[in-house]
Motif scaffolding. Structure first.
Motif, PDB file in Angstrom:
ATOM      1  N   GLU A  76       0.749  -1.124   0.038  1.00 50.15           N
ATOM      2  CA  GLU A  76      -0.067  -0.057  -0.076  1.00 50.15           C
ATOM      3  C   GLU A  76       0.784   1.399  -0.244  1.00 50.15           C
ATOM      4  O   GLU A  76       1.619   1.482   0.854  1.00 50.15           O
ATOM      5  CB  GLU A  76      -0.959  -0.101   1.345  1.00 50.15           C
ATOM      6  CG  GLU A  76      -1.826   1.044   1.077  1.00 50.15           C
ATOM      7  CD  GLU A  76      -2.918   1.270   2.237  1.00 50.15           C
ATOM      8  OE1 GLU A  76      -3.323   2.407   2.655  1.00 50.15           O
ATOM      9  OE2 GLU A  76      -3.349   0.105   2.839  1.00 50.15           O
ATOM     10  N   ALA A  77       0.643   2.101  -0.991  1.00 48.21           N
ATOM     11  CA  ALA A  77       1.525   3.520  -1.105  1.00 48.21           C
ATOM     12  C   ALA A  77       0.440   4.440  -0.855  1.00 48.21           C
ATOM     13  O   ALA A  77      -0.668   4.409  -1.459  1.00 48.21           O
ATOM     14  CB  ALA A  77       2.074   3.346  -2.440  1.00 48.21           C
ATOM     15  N   LEU A  78       0.828   5.443  -0.284  1.00 44.56           N
ATOM     16  CA  LEU A  78      -0.079   6.845  -0.131  1.00 44.56           C
ATOM     17  C   LEU A  78       0.297   7.934  -1.129  1.00 44.56           C
ATOM     18  O   LEU A  78       1.803   8.144  -1.211  1.00 44.56           O
ATOM     19  CB  LEU A  78       0.014   7.235   1.397  1.00 44.56           C
ATOM     20  CG  LEU A  78      -0.126   6.128   2.011  1.00 44.56           C
ATOM     21  CD1 LEU A  78       0.100   6.538   3.846  1.00 44.56           C
ATOM     22  CD2 LEU A  78      -1.772   5.932   2.213  1.00 44.56           C
ATOM     23  N   LEU A  79      -0.483   8.491  -1.812  1.00 46.47           N
ATOM     24  CA  LEU A  79      -0.289   9.587  -2.467  1.00 46.47           C
ATOM     25  C   LEU A  79       0.306  10.954  -1.821  1.00 46.47           C
ATOM     26  O   LEU A  79       0.039  10.933  -0.493  1.00 46.47           O
ATOM     27  CB  LEU A  79      -1.836  10.085  -3.278  1.00 46.47           C
ATOM     28  CG  LEU A  79      -2.174   9.343  -4.299  1.00 46.47           C
ATOM     29  CD1 LEU A  79      -3.682   9.769  -4.536  1.00 46.47           C
ATOM     30  CD2 LEU A  79      -1.228   9.268  -5.609  1.00 46.47           C
ATOM     31  N   THR A  80       1.399  11.435  -2.307  1.00 39.86           N
ATOM     32  CA  THR A  80       2.018  12.499  -1.357  1.00 39.86           C
ATOM     33  C   THR A  80       3.166  11.930  -0.673  1.00 39.86           C
ATOM     34  O   THR A  80       4.055  12.850  -0.474  1.00 39.86           O
ATOM     35  CB  THR A  80       1.263  13.572  -0.897  1.00 39.86           C
ATOM     36  OG1 THR A  80       0.823  13.006   0.414  1.00 39.86           O
ATOM     37  CG2 THR A  80       0.231  14.121  -1.678  1.00 39.86           C
ATOM     38  N   PHE A  81       3.238  10.751  -0.211  1.00 34.71           N
ATOM     39  CA  PHE A  81       4.114  10.128   0.491  1.00 34.71           C
ATOM     40  C   PHE A  81       4.975   9.232  -0.157  1.00 34.71           C
ATOM     41  O   PHE A  81       6.438   9.216  -0.253  1.00 34.71           O
ATOM     42  CB  PHE A  81       3.519   9.434   1.852  1.00 34.71           C
ATOM     43  CG  PHE A  81       3.190  10.554   2.591  1.00 34.71           C
ATOM     44  CD1 PHE A  81       4.116  11.544   3.611  1.00 34.71           C
ATOM     45  CD2 PHE A  81       2.053  10.958   2.853  1.00 34.71           C
ATOM     46  CE1 PHE A  81       3.617  12.219   4.193  1.00 34.71           C
ATOM     47  CE2 PHE A  81       1.464  11.813   3.629  1.00 34.71           C
ATOM     48  CZ  PHE A  81       2.134  12.605   4.457  1.00 34.71           C
ATOM     49  N   THR A  82       4.302   7.916  -0.751  1.00 30.58           N
ATOM     50  CA  THR A  82       5.322   6.880  -1.360  1.00 30.58           C
ATOM     51  C   THR A  82       4.640   6.319  -2.605  1.00 30.58           C
ATOM     52  O   THR A  82       4.557   5.425  -2.866  1.00 30.58           O
ATOM     53  CB  THR A  82       5.055   5.611  -0.237  1.00 30.58           C
ATOM     54  OG1 THR A  82       3.555   5.512  -0.101  1.00 30.58           O
ATOM     55  CG2 THR A  82       5.777   6.097   1.091  1.00 30.58           C
ATOM     56  N   ASN A  83       4.292   7.324  -3.263  1.00 29.02           N
ATOM     57  CA  ASN A  83       3.425   6.883  -4.664  1.00 29.02           C
ATOM     58  C   ASN A  83       4.378   6.761  -5.760  1.00 29.02           C
ATOM     59  O   ASN A  83       3.984   6.499  -6.866  1.00 29.02           O
ATOM     60  CB  ASN A  83       2.418   8.084  -4.834  1.00 29.02           C
ATOM     61  CG  ASN A  83       2.799   9.488  -5.007  1.00 29.02           C
ATOM     62  OD1 ASN A  83       3.220  10.064  -4.109  1.00 29.02           O
ATOM     63  ND2 ASN A  83       2.570  10.115  -6.294  1.00 29.02           N
TER      64      ASN A  83
END
Length: 154
Positions: A76-83
Protein backbone atom coordinates in the motif's frame (compact mmCIF):
# COMPACT_ATOMS: atom_id res chain seq x y z
CA UNK A 1 -28.01 23.99 -75.68
CA UNK A 2 -26.38 24.38 -72.32
CA UNK A 3 -23.81 27.06 -71.77
CA UNK A 4 -20.24 26.00 -70.98
CA UNK A 5 -19.29 25.97 -67.31
CA UNK A 6 -17.02 28.79 -66.30
CA UNK A 7 -13.50 28.00 -65.15
CA UNK A 8 -13.92 30.84 -62.64
CA UNK A 9 -16.52 28.78 -60.75
CA UNK A 10 -14.05 25.90 -60.46
CA UNK A 11 -11.33 28.28 -59.29
CA UNK A 12 -13.55 29.83 -56.64
CA UNK A 13 -14.67 26.39 -55.46
CA UNK A 14 -11.06 25.21 -55.25
CA UNK A 15 -10.04 28.30 -53.27
CA UNK A 16 -13.00 27.83 -50.87
CA UNK A 17 -11.99 24.18 -50.38
CA UNK A 18 -8.36 25.11 -49.65
CA UNK A 19 -9.39 27.84 -47.18
CA UNK A 20 -11.71 25.38 -45.39
CA UNK A 21 -9.01 22.71 -45.17
CA UNK A 22 -6.45 25.25 -43.95
CA UNK A 23 -8.82 26.46 -41.24
CA UNK A 24 -9.44 22.85 -40.16
CA UNK A 25 -5.71 22.11 -39.94
CA UNK A 26 -5.05 25.29 -37.94
CA UNK A 27 -7.86 24.45 -35.50
CA UNK A 28 -6.69 20.84 -35.13
CA UNK A 29 -3.02 21.66 -34.54
CA UNK A 30 -3.55 24.81 -32.47
CA UNK A 31 -6.48 23.88 -30.26
CA UNK A 32 -7.62 20.25 -30.41
CA UNK A 33 -4.27 18.40 -30.50
CA UNK A 34 -2.55 20.26 -27.62
CA UNK A 35 -5.68 19.92 -25.47
CA UNK A 36 -5.96 16.19 -26.10
CA UNK A 37 -2.24 15.58 -25.41
CA UNK A 38 -2.02 17.77 -22.32
CA UNK A 39 -1.29 16.02 -19.06
CA UNK A 40 -3.77 16.66 -16.27
CA UNK A 41 -2.93 19.14 -13.56
CA UNK A 42 -1.42 17.23 -10.65
CA UNK A 43 -0.30 18.78 -7.38
CA UNK A 44 3.39 19.26 -6.71
CA UNK A 45 3.12 17.09 -3.57
CA UNK A 46 1.97 14.10 -5.66
CA UNK A 47 4.60 14.63 -8.36
CA UNK A 48 7.38 14.86 -5.75
CA UNK A 49 6.33 12.61 -2.85
CA UNK A 50 7.95 12.88 0.57
CA UNK A 51 9.73 9.54 0.20
CA UNK A 52 12.05 9.19 -2.81
CA UNK A 53 10.42 5.85 -3.65
CA UNK A 54 8.49 2.93 -2.19
CA UNK A 55 10.48 -0.29 -2.75
CA UNK A 56 9.04 -3.64 -3.80
CA UNK A 57 11.60 -6.41 -4.09
CA UNK A 58 11.54 -9.33 -6.50
CA UNK A 59 13.11 -11.75 -4.07
CA UNK A 60 15.95 -14.19 -4.76
CA UNK A 61 14.48 -17.51 -5.92
CA UNK A 62 11.24 -15.83 -7.08
CA UNK A 63 11.32 -17.99 -10.19
CA UNK A 64 10.44 -20.99 -7.97
CA UNK A 65 6.70 -21.57 -7.58
CA UNK A 66 6.62 -21.19 -3.79
CA UNK A 67 4.47 -18.05 -3.41
CA UNK A 68 7.27 -15.77 -2.15
CA UNK A 69 7.84 -13.61 -5.19
CA UNK A 70 7.36 -9.91 -4.47
CA UNK A 71 8.11 -8.38 -1.08
CA UNK A 72 5.70 -7.05 0.06
CA UNK A 73 3.19 -9.26 -1.76
CA UNK A 74 0.37 -6.78 -1.04
CA UNK A 75 1.74 -3.25 -0.90
CA UNK A 76 0.00 0.00 0.00
CA UNK A 77 1.43 3.32 -1.10
CA UNK A 78 0.06 6.74 -0.20
CA UNK A 79 -0.32 9.68 -2.56
CA UNK A 80 2.11 12.50 -1.58
CA UNK A 81 4.23 10.14 0.56
CA UNK A 82 5.12 6.86 -1.18
CA UNK A 83 3.42 6.97 -4.60
CA UNK A 84 6.69 6.72 -6.55
CA UNK A 85 7.06 2.93 -6.57
CA UNK A 86 10.21 1.06 -7.55
CA UNK A 87 10.51 -2.68 -8.19
CA UNK A 88 14.03 -4.08 -7.89
CA UNK A 89 14.93 -7.50 -9.25
CA UNK A 90 17.13 -9.26 -6.67
CA UNK A 91 16.63 -12.64 -8.34
CA UNK A 92 19.12 -14.14 -10.79
CA UNK A 93 16.41 -14.45 -13.48
CA UNK A 94 14.74 -11.70 -15.52
CA UNK A 95 11.13 -10.85 -14.57
CA UNK A 96 8.37 -8.40 -15.50
CA UNK A 97 5.78 -6.32 -13.68
CA UNK A 98 2.67 -6.81 -15.83
CA UNK A 99 -0.82 -5.68 -14.79
CA UNK A 100 -3.62 -8.27 -14.85
CA UNK A 101 -5.76 -5.63 -16.58
CA UNK A 102 -4.42 -2.64 -18.47
CA UNK A 103 -4.04 0.42 -16.25
CA UNK A 104 -3.31 3.92 -17.52
CA UNK A 105 -2.47 6.65 -15.02
CA UNK A 106 -3.73 10.03 -16.24
CA UNK A 107 -0.31 11.62 -15.74
CA UNK A 108 2.27 8.81 -16.02
CA UNK A 109 0.63 6.73 -18.75
CA UNK A 110 0.54 2.95 -19.04
CA UNK A 111 1.61 0.88 -16.03
CA UNK A 112 3.86 -2.15 -16.53
CA UNK A 113 7.53 -2.76 -17.11
CA UNK A 114 8.53 -2.13 -20.72
CA UNK A 115 10.04 -5.58 -21.15
CA UNK A 116 11.98 -7.68 -18.68
CA UNK A 117 13.70 -6.38 -15.60
CA UNK A 118 17.14 -7.98 -15.61
CA UNK A 119 18.80 -9.11 -12.36
CA UNK A 120 19.87 -6.03 -10.41
CA UNK A 121 17.75 -3.65 -12.53
CA UNK A 122 14.67 -1.70 -11.49
CA UNK A 123 11.31 -0.56 -12.83
CA UNK A 124 9.79 2.63 -11.45
CA UNK A 125 6.30 4.11 -11.77
CA UNK A 126 4.85 7.35 -10.39
CA UNK A 127 1.19 6.85 -9.43
CA UNK A 128 -0.89 10.04 -9.36
CA UNK A 129 -4.36 8.54 -8.80
CA UNK A 130 -5.98 6.18 -6.32
CA UNK A 131 -6.11 2.62 -7.66
CA UNK A 132 -5.64 -1.06 -6.90
CA UNK A 133 -3.55 -3.06 -9.35
CA UNK A 134 -2.99 -6.81 -9.43
CA UNK A 135 0.15 -7.71 -11.35
CA UNK A 136 2.25 -10.72 -12.28
CA UNK A 137 5.45 -11.77 -14.05
CA UNK A 138 4.72 -12.59 -17.66
CA UNK A 139 7.34 -15.37 -18.07
CA UNK A 140 6.45 -16.76 -14.62
CA UNK A 141 2.66 -16.23 -14.24
CA UNK A 142 2.54 -17.83 -10.77
CA UNK A 143 4.42 -14.76 -9.48
CA UNK A 144 1.68 -12.40 -8.32
CA UNK A 145 1.56 -9.10 -6.47
CA UNK A 146 -0.88 -6.35 -5.61
CA UNK A 147 -0.44 -2.64 -5.02
CA UNK A 148 -2.98 -0.23 -3.59
CA UNK A 149 -2.51 3.49 -4.06
CA UNK A 150 -4.59 5.38 -1.51
CA UNK A 151 -5.10 9.01 -0.56
CA UNK A 152 -3.03 10.25 2.31
CA UNK A 153 -4.95 10.71 5.53
CA UNK A 154 -2.95 13.86 6.36
Amino acid sequence: MSSPTSSHAYGIGLIALLVGLSASVVFYTSFYLPESLAKPSVSHAILEPAEEFFLIEIVPGAVNDDGNDYLPQKAEALLTFTNNVRWINNDDTAHTVTPDHRYTDGYSGDFGSPGVIKPGDTYEFLFTEETVIHYFCQPHPWMKGEITIAKSRF
